[in-house]
Design a protein around this motif. Structure first.
Motif, PDB file in Angstrom:
ATOM      1  N   GLU A 179       0.823  -1.204   0.000  1.00 19.79           N
ATOM      2  CA  GLU A 179       0.000   0.000   0.000  1.00 19.79           C
ATOM      3  C   GLU A 179       0.865   1.265   0.000  1.00 19.79           C
ATOM      4  N   GLU A 180       1.954   1.250   0.774  1.00 14.86           N
ATOM      5  CA  GLU A 180       2.862   2.398   0.794  1.00 14.86           C
ATOM      6  C   GLU A 180       3.518   2.596  -0.572  1.00 14.86           C
TER       7      GLU A 180
ATOM      8  N   TYR B  20       0.836   3.883  -3.046  1.00 12.54           N
ATOM      9  CA  TYR B  20       0.525   5.292  -2.767  1.00 12.54           C
ATOM     10  C   TYR B  20       1.618   6.204  -3.315  1.00 12.54           C
ATOM     11  N   TYR B  21       2.868   5.846  -3.047  1.00 13.86           N
ATOM     12  CA  TYR B  21       3.989   6.675  -3.490  1.00 13.86           C
ATOM     13  C   TYR B  21       4.033   6.776  -5.011  1.00 13.86           C
TER      14      TYR B  21
ATOM     15  N   GLN C  84       1.689   6.241  -7.265  1.00 17.91           N
ATOM     16  CA  GLN C  84       0.521   6.933  -7.815  1.00 17.91           C
ATOM     17  C   GLN C  84       0.569   8.442  -7.587  1.00 17.91           C
ATOM     18  N   ASN C  85       1.094   8.870  -6.454  1.00 18.01           N
ATOM     19  CA  ASN C  85       1.083  10.285  -6.112  1.00 18.01           C
ATOM     20  C   ASN C  85       2.350  11.044  -6.500  1.00 18.01           C
TER      21      ASN C  85
END
Length: 193
Positions: free
Chosen positions: A134-135, A138-139, A141-142
């Motif tokens: 998940e980390e 998230y990284y 994608q953002n």
């Protein structure tokens, strides 16, 4: 700081521009499209130095009284070199590979003038905690780290939450070993304090 000649940076990297400006140096940016291929027999610091030198070679006939700086940063885990990821899947694989282990970030630098060519490197060891899927997702994608070797920027979110320790220069991991570069520019007589 007084430069004995005009200084050129051959890089589009906003991080390298910021680091060089932070040294109090005035410079112009001059960029050419140079292929970043390297001979397969090269290993680790040889790759970084080769790429920095290869980038500088593209400017040899253009230099008059200027001093040119080129650089290339690679990420290594064992014998594997992690370049810039092509897509989400490759970035995810790289960060999963780096998770929970030490790796090395090596930046090769070339200082070129009409009279001299000086190539060197700096290496920093970096340790990532165990990153969750998940980390990593998230990284990516953002922050879209597709322009970064090893698929991450130490100064970004993933560095803040994931890097537990480093041995060596933080700025080298960002993309330019400014302490070594400063020292070399002084030694070569291009910079006076």
């Amino acid at each position: 700081m007084n430069l004995s000649r005009p200084l050129l940076l051959a890089s589009n990297s906003p991080r390298r521009k910021e680091l060089l400006a932070s040294l109090g140096l005035t410079f112009d940016v001059r960029v050419k499209d140079v292929h970043e291929d390297f001979p397969e027999h090269l290993k680790r610091e040889e790759i970084a130095e080769y790429l920095a030198s290869h980038k500088a070679d593209a400017y040899t006939s253009d230099l008059e009284n200027e001093v040119l700086i080129t650089a290339d940063t690679i990420v290594c885990l064992g014998d594997r070199t992690l370049n810039k990821p092509a897509d989400f899947e490759e970035a995810f694989e790289m960060l999963r590979f780096l998770s929970g282990t030490w790796h090395e970030v090596i930046t090769g630098v070339c200082i070129l003038s009409q009279e001299t060519k000086h190539v060197f490197h700096d290496a920093t060891k970096v340790y990532f905690k165990n990153l969750t899927d998940e980390e990593i997702t998230y990284y990516i994608q953002n922050y879209k780290p597709f322009d970064k070797a090893g698929a991450y920027g130490i100064q970004e979110w993933i560095g803040m939450i994931g890097i537990e320790k480093i041995e060596g220069s933080y700025f080298n991991v960002v993309g330019l070993p400014v302490q070594k570069l400063y020292t070399k520019l002084v030694e070569l007589g291009f910079l006076m304090c």
